[in-house]
Structures are given as C-alpha cells and as structure tokens.
Design an enzyme around this catalytic site. Structure first.
Site, PDB file in Angstrom:
ATOM      1  N   VAL A 133       0.828  -1.207   0.000  1.00 14.25           N
ATOM      2  CA  VAL A 133       0.000   0.000   0.000  1.00 14.25           C
ATOM      3  C   VAL A 133       0.859   1.252   0.000  1.00 14.25           C
ATOM      4  O   VAL A 133       0.572   2.231  -0.696  1.00 14.25           O
ATOM      5  CB  VAL A 133      -0.954  -0.012   1.204  1.00 14.25           C
ATOM      6  CG1 VAL A 133      -1.714   1.311   1.309  1.00 14.25           C
ATOM      7  CG2 VAL A 133      -1.933  -1.168   1.097  1.00 14.25           C
TER       8      VAL A 133
ATOM      9  N   GLU B  18      -1.386   6.546  -5.614  1.00 12.23           N
ATOM     10  CA  GLU B  18      -2.681   6.354  -6.258  1.00 12.23           C
ATOM     11  C   GLU B  18      -3.081   7.479  -7.213  1.00 12.23           C
ATOM     12  O   GLU B  18      -3.707   7.254  -8.239  1.00 12.23           O
ATOM     13  CB  GLU B  18      -3.790   6.196  -5.190  1.00 12.23           C
ATOM     14  CG  GLU B  18      -3.786   4.857  -4.494  1.00 12.23           C
ATOM     15  CD  GLU B  18      -2.934   4.887  -3.235  1.00 12.23           C
ATOM     16  OE1 GLU B  18      -2.163   5.857  -3.066  1.00 12.23           O
ATOM     17  OE2 GLU B  18      -3.009   3.942  -2.431  1.00 12.23           O
TER      18      GLU B  18
ATOM     19  N   ASP C 184       5.621  30.824 -41.481  1.00  8.13           N
ATOM     20  CA  ASP C 184       5.290  31.667 -42.627  1.00  8.13           C
ATOM     21  C   ASP C 184       5.561  33.120 -42.252  1.00  8.13           C
ATOM     22  O   ASP C 184       5.702  33.458 -41.075  1.00  8.13           O
ATOM     23  CB  ASP C 184       3.818  31.519 -42.998  1.00  8.13           C
ATOM     24  CG  ASP C 184       3.513  30.173 -43.630  1.00  8.13           C
ATOM     25  OD1 ASP C 184       4.269  29.773 -44.528  1.00  8.13           O
ATOM     26  OD2 ASP C 184       2.536  29.527 -43.224  1.00  8.13           O
TER      27      ASP C 184
ATOM     28  N   THR D  63      -5.209  13.022   2.026  1.00 11.59           N
ATOM     29  CA  THR D  63      -4.476  14.274   2.234  1.00 11.59           C
ATOM     30  C   THR D  63      -3.546  14.634   1.082  1.00 11.59           C
ATOM     31  O   THR D  63      -3.173  15.787   0.928  1.00 11.59           O
ATOM     32  CB  THR D  63      -3.648  14.192   3.531  1.00 11.59           C
ATOM     33  OG1 THR D  63      -2.620  13.191   3.377  1.00 11.59           O
ATOM     34  CG2 THR D  63      -4.530  13.829   4.711  1.00 11.59           C
TER      35      THR D  63
END
Length: 869
Positions: free
Chosen positions: A269, A274, A316, A687
């Site tokens: 974990v 994530e 151009d 958080t």
C-alpha cells in the site's frame, strides 16, 4: 437540374433568410452524430487492472488471508474510489478536448437573398446554394449547378487521386460516390470553383451514415502517460520483491504470520502513488484549456508535452509575423518609375481585374489579403473595380499556382477589348516578357529592400476574333510589362518580443515563405530573426539536400527560405527531423498538409487557413499570431515542469511510509508498527491528492524560457528527481516522523520489546505514537508541497501565496487530519488518538524543516552553478 431546383425550392438567388430559418427548424442543424465514447464499464475495468491497482488488489487479498477482513474491504473501497476518480479525470480531459470545437466553428459561403454570405456550416439546410473554392471543406452533400472542381474523396473512397466534379447529368445505376456532379460533406475541394445545391445535411449525409456505424472510440495514451505507466510497473515489481523478501525474513526471525502479512500489506500500500495518473491527465487537460483561451487550440493532449521540447519553429511570414493587412504602398511603371500620375490608377485597376475577391452583403471584401489590397488600392487611386462587372467580362481564369507563382485571366471590356492579364512574382513574370527587363529587376530589388511584397503585372491584347486560350501556357506568353506594385504588410507589434523570448529559450526561428528573399529578409531583421546570423536562400526549391543539411546544422544561423513551395516546407521539416530537432511548422494552404503532418507540431492558421491545413495540424492558432506559438511552447514547458513537480511531491512520501515498516521488520517486532495500513490509505487518498492537483496548476517558474529545450529523449522521471524525492525530501521526512514516534513512546517509558497491544499499559501511548507518525507525515507533506513548487529557484522568487489552489489543498489536508485525530468516530476507525500540545508543537515544525532543507539544497546548487565558468 431544373427538377432538383423545383424539388428543393431553390432559385438562382438561393434561399431567403426566412426560408433557411424555417428549414433549419425542420431538418435540424447540419451536424454529424458524435461517435460513441468507449464503454464506461470498459474504462472502469481498465482502471481496475492498472498495475498500481493490481498492487492494492494483492494487498486486499493478503488482508483477507491474514483474517483482517475490515482492512481488506477498506483496501477494496480505496481501489474503487481511486478508479472512479481516475475515470472522472479522464472523462473531463476528453471533454476538454471535445469542447474546443467551439473555438473553430466551420463556415460555409452561401448565396441567400441573391447575395453571398458566410454562415456557420451547422446552419446549412437542404436547398441552400453553396459556393465551393479551392482549400474549402465541402459542408454538406450537394449537387453542382455551376462550374467545376476537383475533390479529395479519400476519406470516403480511400482513393488518393482527386476526383473531378462538373455540372452535368447523373449516371444511371452508378453508385452515389461515383456520380460526376455530386460532392459530399467532409471532403476537400483541392482546385476549381463551383456552386452547388445542398440536398442532404447532418446525419443524412454520406459522412453521417458512416459515422452512425461507428460504435467505439479510444483515447490514445500520451507518451508521458506511457512513461509513467512503465514506472508504475517498476514500482509494482520493487514493492512485490521487497514484500516477498521481508515476508520470508519475518518468518525466519520468528515474527507471527499475522504480523508479517501486515507488514507485506503495508509495504504494498505504501508503494502505491494512487493519484499519479489521474493527476497527469488533468494537468494536460488544464494545459489544453489554458492554451485555448490564449489562442492556441491543441487537438491532442500529448501535444502539450511535445511543445515543451520544441527547439525549431518554421514560420510563414504573411499573417503570422505580419498583420496580414496588406496595403498598396508603391507603384512603379517602366515609363515613369515611381512618379505618380494617371497611369498609376490605370495600372492598379488592371491588376485588380486579375483577382477573385468577393464582396459580401455588408460590403466587406473576402479573399486573399494581397488581392484585397489591390482592389482597395485601385479604389484609393480613383480607379475602382466593379467586381460584378469584372466577373461578367471574364472569359477565362487560371488560378494562382504556387509552383509557377502566377495567376492570369482573360478579360474583355469596352476600353481595351479582350486581353490577357497576368500578375505574380516579378522574377517569374519577367521571364515571360518580350524585351529587356533589367530596370524592372532593379526596381523589384529596391522595393523588396524596403520590406514590400512586390508583384509584377503584365498584359497582352488579343484580336477581337481570337479564340480564348484554354491552357495557361498559351495565355501567359508574349506579354508586355505594365509595372510593379509594392504591397506593405507591417509586422505584428508583439512578434519582436516573442522572437527575443525564442532566442532566450534556445529556439531557432526559420522563415519559409513564397515571398521575395529581400522582402522576407527585411521583415526578419525588423522582428529580430537572424541573430547573430541570417542566411537567405533566394530560390529555396533549387537547394540540394546536402546544402540544406549544412545550413541547418549551423547552430548560430537562422534561415529565410524564400520563393518556397509547399514541397520546400516538407523538405525542410524532413531535414530538421533528420538532425534530431523537434519542429513546429506553420501552414495554411491545401498543399501545406504534408509538411504539417511531418512536423512534430503542425500549426495551422485558424483565420486564414484552409480546412485541409487545420485538419492536418496538431495545433490551430485562432489569431494567426506567431507570438501565440511562443506562448504555447512556454505553456508546454510549464505543464511538463508541473508534472515533474507533483511526481516529486508524490514520490517523496514513499520513503516515510515505507521506513516504518522496515523498522518494524528489521527489529524483528521489538519496535511496534509505527504506522497502520489504514492511516497510509488516509494519507495517499485523503491528504495527498488535492495538493498534487494544485501543483499541476502551478505558474511557470522564473527562467522557464531562459533555458534550452529539454531533449526529446529525456524521461519524465529522472535520476535527479528520484534523488531529490527519496534521498532528500523523503529521508528528512522519515527521520522526522520516526523521531516523533519514538518521542511519544519514550516519554511514556517504553523500551524496545515492551508489549503495546490492546490491554497493555503502553497501548494508549502506542496509539498516540502512531497518530504522531501519521500527523507527522501529513505535515511533512505540507513542506514537500511548498518545496516542490520550484525546481531550482528560491521560494521568494515565485511567492508563497501565488498558488491559491495549493493553499486551499493544504488547508483541506490539515483539516482532514485534525478530524481523523480528534473526532471520536474517526479515531476508532483509523486507530488514532488525540495528540498532546507538546507533540503538536513538535510536528508543527516539520513543514519548515522539510522545506528549509530543500531550500538549502537548491541554494547550494545555484551557488555551484554560478561558480562554474
């Protein structure tokens, strides 16, 4: 044809505005049904099978094996919430690109109430009389009623050769796409001019029928996302390997199986960032939206990052460097030079007859800016041209050929009778003349040195009974020079500053133009192109490949490719790519499409460009302004830098999240687990996310456009970033939070090996200590977020309060942490306890310590950089 007119109720004056409005209400807008999006469930499955999600699935499985179902279900909930969040961000990114269509409404030229007018293509209805010209996209299925055109049907038939479409009867039994008098929505007019009656719009067109069969579409991952996904797999492999090793080691030293499984779960974990992929997607989408507001419409998310590494711009001249507001500046005739007189107006009026300019119902002129300047110049010299009379007297038209750089008409009027009028590049026109042209060549050079675009005008009178030439080579011969016209197009005011920014950023700017070399060089010098050295290729079409390679290999030379054709643009783009350059190429014509495809960033003109160029491009300038290209490059650099900033921010927390589990494992359980898995989930999902998103909106760091372009081979995650994240920010954070953990335990009298389980005297102190670890990581996040705002500059240079979104994100994570620490319902769920004031005071110093050490590291690096010669 009369039958079709009767069926559709269309006369030679087209529909009336009121009738068109009624039909629009009946038939609906001329829009093709949008392709179906990818299935929501398929997208959700893709998110659930992402390598980082697979890590969490493994952690959930271990939790169930270890007999901790509450933790297992919590991790599953995190997987689902994170997938939903990522899915939402991707959908928002898709919508950001799709809604850009409003910046580029397609238009069509129609005849209504007997007058030509420009309307949005979506407002066309069956029965409308549309005007089709070279470079335009056919706005609806229609049948030709006048003229003839060539059409690129490759999008419908797959055949690359243009098909000729002319007025005439249809073929009995022939497939619809082979009807010789039909044109179809979405195809491109590559030559000619015609009028046609619309008979099908929207979903009833051939394009609409094909679109209805399309069920799925897929968003391609950008190179940046692909790089991050590779890193995700690397993180997953490292996490699994570490978990496996320490799982075996834990069993070997006698730890209970539940504890070793808990350690493995925590390691898995803790290694999962994530919010990484959805944050990247959102940052790119925000960059696209910002650029759209600034005048640059990006058609692919991945182009934002490519802009950041662009190191050559091929531009151009007319309309991009200049204002595209040509005005007649000077007139030269062989007999009188630049002396004004009645001959001046006569010569300018003759040149204005060799135009295809049209006037709308408001009296505004439409067409090529050069030709508009000629028509306006004739009026200013009291020799106005009646455009209706011009078209009535025209017997033949040979349109401007970019290779020949000529246009000619056969015109008959009462004053001169039938005559051929030719206008074009002086060097081309002068070759067709009978007699010497040395004075004209000298006059051309003089006008060009003054920055004027010079056109030569020549003519020859035809006998009254002569047959009208059917081929341009028969018409453009035996001519007599009438004179030269000098047209001036002033540079845009903001271009000089934009060119300076390019040079400061290490970008080279080349001009690729069909104009005269002296004229283009004068404009180049006026805006600052060519520092320190400007090289002018007078005849770009004739340059050999080896000469081009030598020229482009010179790092201090900027080049004007004059009298270039669209093929020259392609050749230049190929040469620059061969030299490893990242090329942005501008273009507006039909023949510019190959070069726009070939360049890394094809830039089309939104105002003056053709539909073909816009479709072939990666970016469309809604204001046709060179300065907008530079703004887009700066924005590309900013977006790429911001992606790296929040990667630093996210990766910096892996170390303080992993170290507690390593301490637990290496001590063989003598030190209790300093952090729980649920607390890690609260950090990574609760958080960490908002500040990461806010870093994606960070303003450009000082010096963004004062450094050379990044190499295209540079990965988004570099060794220096990992050292900064893990060794500096991560290590400092880990030391601080472990210090807070041990401070709370030792204050309660804990010694290594003392029991801290439920019911033991030290259990409350242990819960308080893990809470201090959790809160300490959060406060370290605050310092990391502030430090990550800049890669090398000091914080005072960018300002503490210049990113209000970040301040809001920090406020949210502190409030969220306070709720988890002090709210009783959340205390029981996350295993937290209220922190004493001295512990709060201790962890309140962490943001300043984390930020301060990184600020010191950057100060040392700046000092070393200044010390180097």
């Amino acid at each position: 044809m009369p039958l079709l007119r009767r069926e559709l109720g269309t006369g030679s004056r087209g529909l009336s505005a009121r009738e068109a409005a009624r039909r629009l209400a009946v038939y609906g807008p001329n829009e093709v049904r949008r392709k179906a999006r990818t299935s929501l469930w398929r997208e959700l499955v893709r998110q659930l099978a992402h390598p980082l999600a697979l890590l969490l699935w493994a952690a959930a499985a271990l939790a169930f094996v270890a007999g901790i179902p509450v933790l297992g279900w919590a991790i599953v909930a995190v997987i689902l919430v994170n997938a939903a969040f990522a899915l939402l961000q991707e959908r928002q990114a898709e919508q950001a690109v799709e809604t850009l269509a409003k910046y580029l409404p397609e238009h069509a030229l129609v005849v209504r109430d007997g007058r030509p007018s420009t309307v949005e293509a979506r407002e066309l209805v069956p029965g409308d009389l549309v005007v089709l010209e070279e470079g335009a996209k056919v706005p609806a299925d229609a049948r030709l009623t006048e003229g003839g055109i060539e059409v690129d049907l490759s999008m419908l038939t797959g055949e690359s050769a243009p098909a000729e479409r002319v007025v005439g009867p249809g073929l009995i039994g022939a497939p619809l796409l082979q009807e010789p008098n039909l044109v179809f929505s979405g195809t491109i007019c590559t030559g000619g001019q015609a009028q046609a009656i619309v008979f099908a719009t929207g979903n009833h067109t051939e394009l609409g029928r094909i679109a209805a069969l399309s069920q799925h579409t897929r968003r391609d991952s950008s190179p940046l996302e692909q790089q991050v996904k590779k890193v995700a797999w690397l993180i997953a492999a490292v996490a699994v390997a570490m978990g496996g090793v320490f799982l075996v080691a834990g069993v070997a030293v006698g730890l209970p199986l539940t504890d070793t499984l808990m350690f493995a779960i925590g390691l898995l974990v803790a290694n999962v960032p994530e919010g990484l992929l959805p944050t990247i997607t959102l940052a790119l989408a925000v960059g696209v939206r910002v650029l759209a507001r600034q005048g640059a419409v990006i058609k692919r998310l991945s182009a934002v990052e490519t802009l950041g590494s662009t190191n050559v711009i091929c531009t151009d001249k007319t309309g991009t460097l200049t204002q595209n507001r040509m005005r007649l500046q000077a007139v030269w005739t062989p007999e009188h030079g630049r002396e004004p007189g009645p001959w001046t107006g006569d010569m300018v009026r003759t040149s204005a007859l060799c135009t295809t300019v049209t006037r709308d119902e408001r009296g505004e002129l439409h067409g090529d800016p050069t030709e508009i300047a000629l028509v306006a110049g004739a009026a200013a010299h009291d020799a106005p041209v009646d455009l209706g009379g011009r078209d009535t007297g025209r017997r033949a038209l040979f349109r401007f050929d970019p290779r020949l750089r000529l246009m000619s008409v056969v015109h008959a009027d009462a004053a001169y009778g039938p005559r051929v009028i030719v206008k074009g590049a002086p060097e081309t026109v002068l070759r067709t003349l009978e007699g010497s042209s040395e004075s004209a060549a000298a006059a051309t050079e003089a006008l060009a040195r003054e920055g004027m675009c010079v056109l030569a005008v020549a003519a020859r009178t035809l006998p009254d009974d002569a047959r009208v030439p059917s081929h341009r080579e028969d018409a453009e011969t035996g001519l007599r020079l009438l004179g030269l016209v000098g047209l001036y197009d002033p540079p845009r005011q903001e271009v000089a500053a934009a060119v300076r920014r390019c040079h400061e950023a290490g970008l080279r700017v080349h001009i690729v133009t069909g104009d005269n070399g002296a004229t283009a060089a004068a404009v180049a010098r006026e805006v600052g192109i060519g520092l320190p050295r400007l090289h002018v290729v007078a005849q770009s079409e004739s340059i050999a490949d080896h000469e081009l390679d030598e020229l482009l290999a010179s790092a201090d030379t900027e080049v004007v490719f004059a009298r270039s054709s669209p093929e020259t643009k392609l050749k230049v783009a190929d040469a620059l790519r061969a030299h490893g350059q990242i090329v942005a190429m501008t273009g507006d014509g039909v023949n510019d499409a190959p070069a726009l495809h070939r360049a890394h960033i094809g830039v089309a003109m939104g105002l003056s460009g053709t539909d073909v160029a816009r479709e072939a491009s990666t970016m469309v300038l809604t204001d046709d302004n060179f300065a907008t290209i530079v703004t887009a490059i700066e924005s590309g650099r900013r977006v790429y830098d911001n992606v790296r900033k929040f990667i630093v921010y996210i990766f910096a927390h892996l170390t303080p999240e992993v170290v507690p589990f390593l301490v637990f494992a290496l001590s063989a359980g003598a030190v209790p687990l300093p952090l729980t898995v649920l607390q890690i989930l609260a950090i990574d999902l609760g958080t960490e996310t908002l500040p990461a998103l806010a870093l994606g909106r960070e303003r450009a760091e000082p010096g963004t456009m004062s450094r050379p372009p990044r190499p295209s081979s540079q990965g988004v995650i570099s060794r220096d970033m990992l050292v900064r994240s893990w060794r500096y920010l991560g290590t400092v954070s880990a030391v601080l939070v472990m210090g807070a953990f041990f401070y709370v335990l030792w204050r309660a009298g804990w010694q290594p090996g003392d029991p801290t389980g439920a019911g033991d005297p030290l259990h409350h102190a242990y819960i308080t200590a893990t809470t201090a670890t959790f809160a300490g990581i959060v406060t370290c996040q605050v310092g990391t977020a502030v430090a990550a705002r800049t890669d090398h500059a000091a914080l005072r240079e960018i300002g503490l309060c210049t990113n209000p979104l970040l301040l809001a994100g920090i406020a949210f994570e502190l409030a969220f942490t306070a709720a988890l620490v002090y709210a009783p319902p959340l205390q029981g769920l996350f295993g937290t306890a209220a922190l004493p004031l001295d512990v709060v005071a201790l962890i309140a110093t962490f943001p300043f310590l984390v930020w301060g050490t990184d600020e010191l590291r950057r100060w040392v690096r700046r000092a070393d950089h200044r010390a180097k010669p």
